[in-house]
Write a protein that holds these residues in place. Structure first.
Motif, PDB file in Angstrom:
ATOM      1  N   ASN A 112     -97.536  80.865  98.869  1.00 32.46           N
ATOM      2  CA  ASN A 112     -97.814  80.478  97.611  1.00 32.46           C
ATOM      3  C   ASN A 112     -96.520  80.215  96.947  1.00 32.46           C
ATOM      4  O   ASN A 112     -96.301  79.143  96.206  1.00 32.46           O
ATOM      5  N   TYR A 113     -95.342  80.897  97.474  1.00 26.66           N
ATOM      6  CA  TYR A 113     -94.140  80.631  96.675  1.00 26.66           C
ATOM      7  C   TYR A 113     -93.475  79.588  97.102  1.00 26.66           C
ATOM      8  O   TYR A 113     -92.954  78.700  96.541  1.00 26.66           O
ATOM      9  N   LEU A 114     -93.516  79.330  98.699  1.00 31.61           N
ATOM     10  CA  LEU A 114     -93.166  77.933  99.123  1.00 31.61           C
ATOM     11  C   LEU A 114     -93.800  76.610  98.726  1.00 31.61           C
ATOM     12  O   LEU A 114     -93.192  75.536  98.492  1.00 31.61           O
ATOM     13  N   ASP A 115     -95.106  76.758  98.298  1.00 33.48           N
ATOM     14  CA  ASP A 115     -95.881  75.827  97.697  1.00 33.48           C
ATOM     15  C   ASP A 115     -95.322  75.489  96.235  1.00 33.48           C
ATOM     16  O   ASP A 115     -94.967  74.224  95.983  1.00 33.48           O
ATOM     17  N   ARG A 116     -94.781  76.476  95.413  1.00 33.03           N
ATOM     18  CA  ARG A 116     -94.145  76.221  94.039  1.00 33.03           C
ATOM     19  C   ARG A 116     -92.983  75.713  94.306  1.00 33.03           C
ATOM     20  O   ARG A 116     -92.647  74.788  93.522  1.00 33.03           O
ATOM     21  N   LEU A 117     -92.403  75.994  95.424  1.00 31.58           N
ATOM     22  CA  LEU A 117     -90.838  75.599  95.623  1.00 31.58           C
ATOM     23  C   LEU A 117     -91.011  74.103  95.828  1.00 31.58           C
ATOM     24  O   LEU A 117     -90.349  73.176  95.416  1.00 31.58           O
ATOM     25  N   GLU A 118     -92.034  73.705  96.746  1.00 37.11           N
ATOM     26  CA  GLU A 118     -92.026  72.291  96.835  1.00 37.11           C
ATOM     27  C   GLU A 118     -92.606  71.446  95.464  1.00 37.11           C
ATOM     28  O   GLU A 118     -91.988  70.208  95.623  1.00 37.11           O
ATOM     29  N   VAL A 119     -93.345  71.991  94.898  1.00 35.70           N
ATOM     30  CA  VAL A 119     -93.746  71.368  93.704  1.00 35.70           C
ATOM     31  C   VAL A 119     -92.437  71.115  92.549  1.00 35.70           C
ATOM     32  O   VAL A 119     -92.369  70.127  92.127  1.00 35.70           O
ATOM     33  N   GLU A 120     -91.585  72.147  92.790  1.00 38.23           N
ATOM     34  CA  GLU A 120     -90.658  71.948  91.858  1.00 38.23           C
ATOM     35  C   GLU A 120     -89.558  70.952  92.315  1.00 38.23           C
ATOM     36  O   GLU A 120     -89.126  70.194  91.510  1.00 38.23           O
ATOM     37  N   SER A 121     -89.364  70.913  93.769  1.00 40.11           N
ATOM     38  CA  SER A 121     -88.813  69.961  94.282  1.00 40.11           C
ATOM     39  C   SER A 121     -89.064  68.391  93.933  1.00 40.11           C
ATOM     40  O   SER A 121     -87.936  67.649  93.954  1.00 40.11           O
ATOM     41  N   ASN A 122     -90.271  68.349  93.826  1.00 38.93           N
ATOM     42  CA  ASN A 122     -90.877  66.916  93.655  1.00 38.93           C
ATOM     43  C   ASN A 122     -91.002  66.612  92.145  1.00 38.93           C
ATOM     44  O   ASN A 122     -91.246  65.382  91.954  1.00 38.93           O
ATOM     45  N   SER A 123     -90.843  67.577  91.165  1.00 34.35           N
ATOM     46  CA  SER A 123     -91.039  67.118  89.768  1.00 34.35           C
ATOM     47  C   SER A 123     -89.613  66.686  89.347  1.00 34.35           C
ATOM     48  O   SER A 123     -88.526  66.798  89.772  1.00 34.35           O
ATOM     49  N   LYS A 124     -89.533  65.948  88.101  1.00 29.72           N
ATOM     50  CA  LYS A 124     -88.630  65.275  87.460  1.00 29.72           C
ATOM     51  C   LYS A 124     -87.496  66.274  87.134  1.00 29.72           C
ATOM     52  O   LYS A 124     -86.212  66.001  87.296  1.00 29.72           O
ATOM     53  N   GLY A 125     -87.775  67.283  86.671  1.00 24.24           N
ATOM     54  CA  GLY A 125     -86.717  68.398  86.188  1.00 24.24           C
ATOM     55  C   GLY A 125     -86.766  69.268  87.223  1.00 24.24           C
ATOM     56  O   GLY A 125     -85.996  70.345  86.954  1.00 24.24           O
ATOM     57  N   GLY A 126     -86.831  69.305  88.407  1.00 27.55           N
ATOM     58  CA  GLY A 126     -86.844  70.305  89.347  1.00 27.55           C
ATOM     59  C   GLY A 126     -85.309  70.430  89.720  1.00 27.55           C
ATOM     60  O   GLY A 126     -84.714  69.510  89.623  1.00 27.55           O
ATOM     61  N   SER A 127     -85.140  71.709  90.217  1.00 25.11           N
ATOM     62  CA  SER A 127     -83.654  72.047  90.351  1.00 25.11           C
ATOM     63  C   SER A 127     -83.015  71.554  91.761  1.00 25.11           C
ATOM     64  O   SER A 127     -83.798  71.190  92.654  1.00 25.11           O
ATOM     65  N   ARG A 128     -81.668  71.281  91.654  1.00 24.22           N
ATOM     66  CA  ARG A 128     -80.952  70.605  92.815  1.00 24.22           C
ATOM     67  C   ARG A 128     -81.189  71.813  94.015  1.00 24.22           C
ATOM     68  O   ARG A 128     -81.298  71.201  95.285  1.00 24.22           O
ATOM     69  N   ALA A 129     -81.326  72.922  93.600  1.00 26.65           N
ATOM     70  CA  ALA A 129     -81.380  73.891  94.915  1.00 26.65           C
ATOM     71  C   ALA A 129     -82.919  73.819  95.493  1.00 26.65           C
ATOM     72  O   ALA A 129     -82.865  73.830  96.920  1.00 26.65           O
ATOM     73  N   ALA A 130     -83.740  73.507  95.012  1.00 29.43           N
ATOM     74  CA  ALA A 130     -85.065  73.323  95.313  1.00 29.43           C
ATOM     75  C   ALA A 130     -85.123  72.072  96.136  1.00 29.43           C
ATOM     76  O   ALA A 130     -85.860  71.971  97.247  1.00 29.43           O
ATOM     77  N   LYS A 131     -84.697  71.043  95.585  1.00 32.31           N
ATOM     78  CA  LYS A 131     -84.561  69.732  96.274  1.00 32.31           C
ATOM     79  C   LYS A 131     -83.982  69.798  97.593  1.00 32.31           C
ATOM     80  O   LYS A 131     -84.352  69.449  98.553  1.00 32.31           O
TER      81      LYS A 131
END
Length: 811
Positions: free
Chosen positions: A307-326
């Motif tokens: 679940n956590y890794l799924d949320r991390l992937e969503v964050e990486s693909n979002s416009k305001g996602g963090s550089r760390a997640a990407k």
């Protein structure tokens, strides 16, 4: 034997020596009461309430609690045991209309409320604490920092005529410094502490059997953890090369957070930093995320990790996602972890252990009540789903109000209803997050299960205190071997021992009548003429005798002053002029302050009540008028509106595009809008191009003609707002009334009122239209092209105005 008191129902409350002793002390002086959960802190408060009502029947009692369920619980408790007029006992929460609260305050003898509501009403001058004879602060360990308890207590010290304060808590903290801070903030001079081992408590204590249940990490999960540890080590090696850590193996969460603080401190210093420091910040953030993933794999299992890794992937693909997640989602090793986690078809052994423990308890005692505490909401759902499959197990998930994605929270009414169903036996297992740790009235809980240990001694005490109240209880703590579960368990245990030692030391000090005093707060003031520093260069330099300023007898002694003539240069003359202007401005502000007699008003948007600025304004005797404002945060006068932005919000509003829309609306509404930019880190807190920030600032000043005032703190922002209000209002420009609040209108007010009714026309635009065209009739006869000649009227607005004026009326 029962408590006997004229205001307490007979044969209702069992007489316990320690409760009587504590309440007697609380009647004598303001006191912090520290009692283990389930030992009757509220009864101690009730005994003091009864005595204060008996002694001062015309005064009010204020009972504060941090949540609405607690407020309702205390109301029911008072109704059950106290012989008072229930019509004069009121509940205050945010759901009660402010006007109704004012009426209830006037007519009530006992008010039970959340502290934020009382704070807001005090700020808005809807009530005063002058007639309050006793305030109880429930869960008083919260009375630190900017929490509402601190403000309410401070205002009580200034307003209350018959003051008495009681703080009640089961867990004040492990540091004496924090305990003393609570006492200082609540103006408390005594502490009453009891443990289960004190002689007057011992006869009433029920045993709580604490048991560990250890489990092992399965090999497949160990494999996932190993890959995650390798990723973490690579990140830490990079931080090591930057000189930010001393080693790159076995780095703790605390050490990673310290790295974050050091990076942020350097970025916020205002000095130019190498680009590599921003890169290091991204690496540190990625390390924190991987460290969290390891913890989930160790203590929660593959489902929580997925679940956590799924949320991390969503964050990486979002416009305001963090550089760390990407950057992490591009890491091949993390992609391997994701595949490994997806292929694990079983879950953490803790889940099976919970099932076994619950089944065993209900088999031995079918009418048991059980609470299972989980730190994470994902885990609480998983545990609830698993227990729902069992016969005779009726679980309910108990979480906070916040909604996370598709996971909806529980509103406070739903929380209260769920607790009642748990008491009644409709549910026999609560699977709860931290929301159930404090203040809930859940008696007769037979078993408490910790899905994981927690490092906080306060939360551990609160969880454990859910059992062993009316009969012996049991606590089972699930611990995964060789993981941070073990470290957290011992951390909490050691902190709890430290807390008891600190409380004993504090108790002994206060027994010696050591007064806890509140630090003196230095007030900032405007310079008076006498405080203006002398200029560096003067037209005449004076050399005075050593005692001249203090010896009036020497005033006639011309030899005590030697004047050296000097022709002023142009620069010196300018400096003198500027100094004179400053002195004149300073004198003007002092004169305005004297003339105001404290009668300064500021209209404040309701949302700003969460900020410290409103508190600071009230300390400066500024009258706050709360309103829901469409634009801006503070209305100073009919022409000045202030938009206050913290640096973080300013930068975010640049990114999401809100900023210029807000400013345009403000500019259309007010002649002299002002922006206050509060805080540090404008160029360093976010990775935003410096030129973009400068461009925005220049646009605000030049295109919108809005001045920007920089302040370092809420205090400085409040001082600036007060200074603006002083100047405006003492020159006759008042805070404008809201439409519908005025009395009979003059002709020009009626004209403005008519024009304001047109679509898209504010008070300011109405004035501009009337000044441009000269009359209401002329405005109505103007064509759209002529209307757009007025500043702030665009083509669309002009067309809408003409449509309203010209279109045939159809009922």
């Amino acid at each position: 034997m029962y408590i006997e008191h004229p205001l307490i129902k007979p044969s209702a409350i069992e007489k316990r020596d320690y409760q009587v002793n504590i309440s007697n002390s609380c009647i004598e002086r303001s006191t912090l009461v520290v009692l283990p959960t389930g030992m009757g802190k509220t009864i101690c408060a009730l005994l003091v309430i009864a005595e204060r009502l008996k002694k001062l029947p015309d005064k009010k009692i204020l009972f504060l609690a941090p949540t609405k369920p607690l407020v309702e619980q205390h109301k029911a408790f008072i109704n059950q045991f106290l012989l008072v007029d229930m019509d004069k006992t009121s509940i205050f929460t945010g759901e009660v209309n402010p006007k109704k609260r004012s009426e209830q305050w006037s007519n009530s003898q006992i008010i039970i409320s959340t502290p934020q509501v009382i704070e807001n009403d005090l700020l808005a001058n809807r009530l005063t604490l002058e007639d309050v004879s006793f305030i109880i602060f429930d869960e008083s360990h919260r009375a630190v920092g900017n929490y509402a308890y601190v403000f309410v207590a401070e205002r009580y010290q200034n307003q209350g005529k018959d003051q008495l304060v009681m703080g009640i808590t089961a867990s004040p903290g492990s540091r004496a410094q924090k305990i003393i801070e609570v006492c200082n903030n609540l103006n408390i001079s005594g502490v009453e502490i009891r443990s289960e081992y004190d002689p007057d408590v011992l006869p009433y204590v029920h045993d709580i059997h604490v048991q560990w249940l250890r489990v092992d990490v399965p090999d497949k999960i160990k494999s996932v953890i190993k890959h995650l540890q390798n990723i973490l080590e690579e990140k830490c090696k990079a931080l090591y090369k930057f000189g930010l850590v001393r080693r790159f193996r076995n780095i703790s969460t605390t050490e990673l957070l310290e790295v974050q603080k050091r990076i942020q401190a350097r970025l916020a210093s205002g000095k130019k930093q190498p680009h590599s420091l921003f890169f290091a910040a991204t690496i540190q953030a990625a390390a924190i995320k991987i460290n969290h993933a390891i913890m989930l794999a160790e203590t929660q299992g593959p489902s929580a990790l997925r679940n956590y890794l799924d949320r991390l992937e969503v964050e990486s693909n979002s416009k305001g996602g963090s550089r760390a997640a990407k950057s992490l989602m591009k890491d091949k090793d993390l992609q391997r972890v994701i595949k490994l986690a997806e292929n694990i078809k079983f879950d953490h052994p803790k889940l099976r252990s919970v099932v076994m423990v619950v089944q065993d308890q209900l088999a031995k005692k079918p009418d048991s009540r059980i609470i299972v505490f989980t730190h994470y909401r994902d885990t609480s759902k998983q545990v609830t789903d698993e227990l729902s499959r069992l016969v005779h197990v009726r679980p309910a998930r108990f979480v906070g109000q916040a909604t996370h994605g598709k996971d909806k929270g529980l509103r406070q009414r739903e929380q209260v209803a769920l607790i009642e169903k748990f008491k009644a036996g409709e549910y026999n297992v609560l699977v709860a997050t931290s929301v159930a740790e404090e203040g809930l009235d859940i008696p007769a809980t037979d078993l408490v299960v910790f899905y994981e240990p927690i490092p906080s001694e306060i939360r551990t005490i609160q969880r454990r205190g859910r059992t062993g109240r009316k009969r012996p209880g049991k606590v089972i703590i699930l611990i995964t071997r060789n993981t941070r579960d073990e470290a957290y368990y011992w951390s909490s245990k050691n902190k709890e021992k430290q807390m008891k030692r600190e409380l004993d030391v504090l108790r002994s000090k206060l027994a010696e009548k050591v007064q806890v005093t509140k630090p003196r707060v230095l007030e900032r003031k405007f310079f008076t003429d006498q405080q203006i520093p002398a200029p560096v260069n003067q037209a005449a330099s004076e050399v005075r005798g050593n005692n001249h300023s203090n010896n009036n007898d020497n005033n006639d002694n011309k030899n005590s002053i030697i004047t050296i003539e000097k022709k002023p240069s142009k620069v010196e003359d300018n400096e003198q002029t500027r100094l004179g202007d400053f002195q004149a401005a300073s004198s003007t502000m002092n004169l305005l302050a004297q003339k105001s007699n404290g009668n300064i008003e500021v209209m404040v948007d309701n949302r700003e009540f969460k900020s410290l600025v409103v508190r600071e304004l009230t300390k400066m005797n500024v009258t706050i008028i709360p309103k829901q404002l469409p634009f801006g945060d503070y209305i100073i006068s009919e022409r000045i509106c202030v938009e206050r932005k913290l640096v973080a919000d300013f930068l975010q509003s640049l990114i999401d595009g809100r900023l210029f829309t807000q400013l345009k609306n403000m500019k259309n509404e007010y002649l002299r809008p002002v922006m206050i930019l509060e805080g540090d880190g404008l160029f360093t807190s976010r990775r935003i191009n410096t030129s973009a920030i400068y461009g925005a600032l220049v646009s605000i000043i030049s295109d919108f003609n809005i001045p920007i005032i920089s302040t370092a703190s809420a205090r400085e922002s409040a001082e600036m707002i007060r200074a603006l209000a002083l100047r405006e209002q003492l020159e006759g420009r008042r805070v404008p009334s809201i439409r519908g609040e005025k009395g009979p209108m003059s002709v020009h007010e009626r004209q403005q009122f008519i024009i304001e009714s047109l679509p898209g026309v504010s008070a300011t635009l109405a004035l501009r239209l009337l000044e441009h065209f000269g009359s209401v009739s002329a405005v109505f006869q103007a064509d759209p092209g002529s209307l757009t000649e007025v500043q702030g009227i665009g083509k669309k607005t002009a067309e809408e105005i003409k449509k309203v004026i010209d279109e045939k009326y159809a009922n």
